[in-house]
Scaffold this active site. Sequence first.
Site: not given
Ligand code: PLP
Length: 373
Positions: A173, A198, A50, A102
Amino acid sequence: MSPQPGFSRESALVHAGTQRLPGAALAPPLVPASTYVSWGEPAPARGYGRHGNPGWEALEQAIGAIEEANAVAFASGQAAATALMLALASGRKRIVLPDDGYYNIRVLADRLRPHGAEPVAVDLLDLAAVEQALAVAPAVLWAETPTNPLLRVADLARLGKLAAAAGAPMVVDNTVATGLLQQPLELGAVASLYSLTKAASGHSDLLLGAVVSRDPALLADVRGWRASGGAIPGPFDAWLALRGLKTLPLRIARQCENAAALAAHLAAQPRVRSVHYPGTDPATGALAGRQMPGGYGPLLSFELDGGAAAADAVIAASRLIVPSTSFGGVESTWERRARWPGETAPGSLIRLSAGIEPAADLIADIDASLAAA
Ligand code: PLP
């Protein structure tokens, strides 16, 4: 930091995790380990699984190199966001975040409300509203640009100045653009947040996330949340993500080209009411050009006449673009976004993630889908 000082970040991505020792495997090894051989004083990152894994460390080197910073990898983007929010919210009154970003980030901030900071959703393009929201200090500014799924572009340099004036750390983000297209740490952010699920990993086969920063204290705090919370990357996922990252510059360039071609094509279709793409927005296109000099990313969205039913029919008619959520993979995908409870996007909005197929194939599939539905 770059494993190859003096060379480009593209080279750092290709070489992260590679050993230059005679006899070593050229490709970075996969090390599945819950524990390590150790006696006496345990080595901090090689005592228990971990706390460290050579595969995460190589991945962190690569992700960090894109922004000339350091990284902490997590089991998902949400796990990275949770650790970062917990680290920053402590002792602060507010988390100011975009009202069109998001939606699960807003859900997360709401869940953390009992632990301190109150989430306040604002339009990040309205700088007066952001300034006002930050006035209830101390606060955190949690930006996202381009936003998912409306692809709205906020001015990071100006937001960074507002945040600095209010004494608020700014997080960006950067999932949609990736660090190759947009560099938040150069524009006043203390940390960039990534869903590596992504475009960064790019093959629709894993979930991972990362926090990238140049602030050692913040990184240590976030790493502490990972160790205690346990949201660690699986070694195999980290290995796949590192493998994917090697080709990120090639993939994202093609995806940007395809997304721009699709945005232009869709804008000319009579049934398409509006197209959202950072490079073509009349109000923020010029800002996007300055802030994202390498391209506008793989993601676009559009609204159709005929509402949700028309959008569902178009998606169901496609033969190449895959009906699927998520984005950034090599395969083009699309979905009607408002089918998710909690999503606030308009009912007919289709979010399209451009993959690396030839643009002509994608255009043919879109035309046939629009004609069939
Ligand atoms: N931030 C954005 C802009 C996203 O589009 C997403 C997921 O779609 C996340 C964070 C969260 O990522 P994860 O799905 O890998 O947990």
